[in-house]
Motif scaffolding. Structure first.
Motif, PDB file in Angstrom:
ATOM      1  N   ALA A   9      38.404  37.390  32.963  1.00 35.93           N
ATOM      2  CA  ALA A   9      38.590  38.799  33.328  1.00 35.93           C
ATOM      3  C   ALA A   9      40.059  39.001  33.693  1.00 35.93           C
ATOM      4  CB  ALA A   9      37.672  39.173  34.481  1.00 35.93           C
ATOM      5  N   HIS A  10      40.891  39.066  32.676  1.00 34.82           N
ATOM      6  CA  HIS A  10      42.342  39.087  32.873  1.00 34.82           C
ATOM      7  C   HIS A  10      42.828  40.279  33.691  1.00 34.82           C
ATOM      8  CE1 HIS A  10      42.578  35.707  30.190  1.00 34.82           C
ATOM      9  NE2 HIS A  10      41.854  36.375  29.291  1.00 34.82           N
TER      10      HIS A  10
ATOM     11  N   THR B  59      41.184  41.895  35.966  1.00 33.38           N
ATOM     12  CA  THR B  59      40.770  41.676  37.353  1.00 33.38           C
ATOM     13  C   THR B  59      41.682  40.661  38.027  1.00 33.38           C
ATOM     14  OG1 THR B  59      38.492  42.175  36.751  1.00 33.38           O
ATOM     15  CG2 THR B  59      38.846  40.998  38.828  1.00 33.38           C
ATOM     16  N   VAL B  60      42.016  39.590  37.314  1.00 34.14           N
ATOM     17  CA  VAL B  60      42.930  38.577  37.854  1.00 34.14           C
ATOM     18  C   VAL B  60      44.272  39.221  38.191  1.00 34.14           C
ATOM     19  CG1 VAL B  60      44.228  36.472  37.320  1.00 34.14           C
ATOM     20  CG2 VAL B  60      41.804  36.636  36.713  1.00 34.14           C
ATOM     21  N   TYR B  61      44.763  40.063  37.295  1.00 36.93           N
ATOM     22  CA  TYR B  61      46.033  40.756  37.526  1.00 36.93           C
ATOM     23  C   TYR B  61      45.968  41.616  38.792  1.00 36.93           C
ATOM     24  CZ  TYR B  61      49.811  44.114  36.949  1.00 36.93           C
ATOM     25  OH  TYR B  61      50.903  44.908  37.167  1.00 36.93           O
ATOM     26  N   CYS B  62      44.896  42.377  38.942  1.00 40.19           N
ATOM     27  CA  CYS B  62      44.750  43.242  40.123  1.00 40.19           C
ATOM     28  C   CYS B  62      44.648  42.418  41.408  1.00 40.19           C
ATOM     29  CB  CYS B  62      43.536  44.144  39.976  1.00 40.19           C
ATOM     30  SG  CYS B  62      43.738  45.404  38.691  1.00 40.19           S
ATOM     31  N   LEU B  63      43.947  41.302  41.339  1.00 44.66           N
ATOM     32  CA  LEU B  63      43.834  40.451  42.523  1.00 44.66           C
ATOM     33  C   LEU B  63      45.172  39.791  42.848  1.00 44.66           C
ATOM     34  CD1 LEU B  63      40.311  38.990  41.795  1.00 44.66           C
ATOM     35  CD2 LEU B  63      40.921  40.601  43.617  1.00 44.66           C
ATOM     36  N   ASP B  64      45.973  39.481  41.830  1.00 42.72           N
ATOM     37  CA  ASP B  64      47.335  38.987  42.079  1.00 42.72           C
ATOM     38  C   ASP B  64      48.153  40.026  42.836  1.00 42.72           C
ATOM     39  OD1 ASP B  64      47.290  36.411  41.006  1.00 42.72           O
ATOM     40  OD2 ASP B  64      47.810  37.104  38.988  1.00 42.72           O
ATOM     41  N   LEU B  65      48.027  41.277  42.423  1.00 40.50           N
ATOM     42  CA  LEU B  65      48.740  42.356  43.121  1.00 40.50           C
ATOM     43  C   LEU B  65      48.288  42.455  44.572  1.00 40.50           C
ATOM     44  CD1 LEU B  65      48.755  45.203  40.434  1.00 40.50           C
ATOM     45  CD2 LEU B  65      50.635  43.684  41.081  1.00 40.50           C
ATOM     46  N   ALA B  66      46.996  42.312  44.795  1.00 36.71           N
ATOM     47  CA  ALA B  66      46.468  42.363  46.160  1.00 36.71           C
ATOM     48  C   ALA B  66      47.043  41.223  46.998  1.00 36.71           C
ATOM     49  CB  ALA B  66      44.942  42.296  46.141  1.00 36.71           C
ATOM     50  N   LEU B  67      47.127  40.030  46.420  1.00 40.81           N
ATOM     51  CA  LEU B  67      47.704  38.893  47.156  1.00 40.81           C
ATOM     52  C   LEU B  67      49.176  39.114  47.472  1.00 40.81           C
ATOM     53  CD1 LEU B  67      46.013  35.895  45.340  1.00 40.81           C
ATOM     54  CD2 LEU B  67      45.674  36.591  47.716  1.00 40.81           C
TER      55      LEU B  67
ATOM     56  N   ILE C 252      40.034  37.019  48.446  1.00 38.22           N
ATOM     57  CA  ILE C 252      40.710  37.405  47.208  1.00 38.22           C
ATOM     58  C   ILE C 252      40.996  36.180  46.340  1.00 38.22           C
ATOM     59  CG2 ILE C 252      42.835  38.399  46.249  1.00 38.22           C
ATOM     60  CD1 ILE C 252      42.781  40.331  48.684  1.00 38.22           C
ATOM     61  N   VAL C 253      41.402  35.074  46.957  1.00 39.17           N
ATOM     62  CA  VAL C 253      41.646  33.843  46.198  1.00 39.17           C
ATOM     63  C   VAL C 253      40.348  33.392  45.529  1.00 39.17           C
ATOM     64  CG1 VAL C 253      42.213  31.386  46.396  1.00 39.17           C
ATOM     65  CG2 VAL C 253      43.652  33.093  47.514  1.00 39.17           C
ATOM     66  N   PHE C 254      39.248  33.438  46.263  1.00 37.21           N
ATOM     67  CA  PHE C 254      37.948  33.066  45.706  1.00 37.21           C
ATOM     68  C   PHE C 254      37.592  33.976  44.525  1.00 37.21           C
ATOM     69  CE2 PHE C 254      33.330  33.733  45.620  1.00 37.21           C
ATOM     70  CZ  PHE C 254      32.907  32.431  45.346  1.00 37.21           C
ATOM     71  N   ALA C 255      37.751  35.277  44.707  1.00 33.08           N
ATOM     72  CA  ALA C 255      37.430  36.235  43.650  1.00 33.08           C
ATOM     73  C   ALA C 255      38.333  36.039  42.440  1.00 33.08           C
ATOM     74  CB  ALA C 255      37.571  37.660  44.184  1.00 33.08           C
ATOM     75  N   LYS C 256      39.602  35.761  42.676  1.00 31.94           N
ATOM     76  CA  LYS C 256      40.541  35.567  41.576  1.00 31.94           C
ATOM     77  C   LYS C 256      40.182  34.329  40.755  1.00 31.94           C
ATOM     78  CE  LYS C 256      45.271  34.608  40.482  1.00 31.94           C
ATOM     79  NZ  LYS C 256      46.495  34.035  40.947  1.00 31.94           N
ATOM     80  N   GLU C 257      39.826  33.240  41.444  1.00 28.29           N
ATOM     81  CA  GLU C 257      39.445  32.019  40.737  1.00 28.29           C
ATOM     82  C   GLU C 257      38.201  32.255  39.880  1.00 28.29           C
ATOM     83  OE1 GLU C 257      39.103  29.180  43.893  1.00 28.29           O
ATOM     84  OE2 GLU C 257      41.270  28.808  43.938  1.00 28.29           O
ATOM     85  N   ASN C 258      37.240  32.984  40.411  1.00 26.85           N
ATOM     86  CA  ASN C 258      36.032  33.281  39.649  1.00 26.85           C
ATOM     87  C   ASN C 258      36.310  34.237  38.493  1.00 26.85           C
ATOM     88  OD1 ASN C 258      33.669  31.849  40.823  1.00 26.85           O
ATOM     89  ND2 ASN C 258      34.523  32.758  42.668  1.00 26.85           N
TER      90      ASN C 258
END
Length: 82
Positions: free
Chosen positions: A43-44, A46-54, A31-37
């Motif tokens: 892709a704001h 997507t970043v927000y959703c990945l933050d929620l996942a973390l 998830i960290v890798f995907a968020k950085e990419n």
């Protein structure tokens, strides 16, 4: 919880928990890798959703009383970057 974990014997619970925590560690790295990419691609949403996942993984690991230093540093880096 996958069906495979639902059938694990009680005396194997510690091994199961360690295995699950290792899987959460792997998910965190992914998830960290995907968020950085996603951030590089602007892709704001997507970043927000990945933050929620973390955040949810952090909650789950706290619930399971995991204090592994390698994942703590991953999560701390993510929090610092926000």
């Amino acid at each position: 919880m996958p069906a495979a974990y639902a059938t694990i014997a009680v005396n194997n619970l510690d091994v199961s928990t360690e295995s699950e925590i290792e899987e959460f560690h792997a998910l965190t790295r992914l998830i960290v890798f995907a968020k950085e990419n996603a951030a590089l691609l602007d892709a704001h949403q997507t970043v927000y959703c990945l933050d929620l996942a973390l955040e949810q993984i952090t909650t789950e690991l706290r619930h399971r009383d995991d204090s592994s230093p390698d994942i703590a540093s991953y999560l701390q880096d993510v929090i610092c970057r926000q």
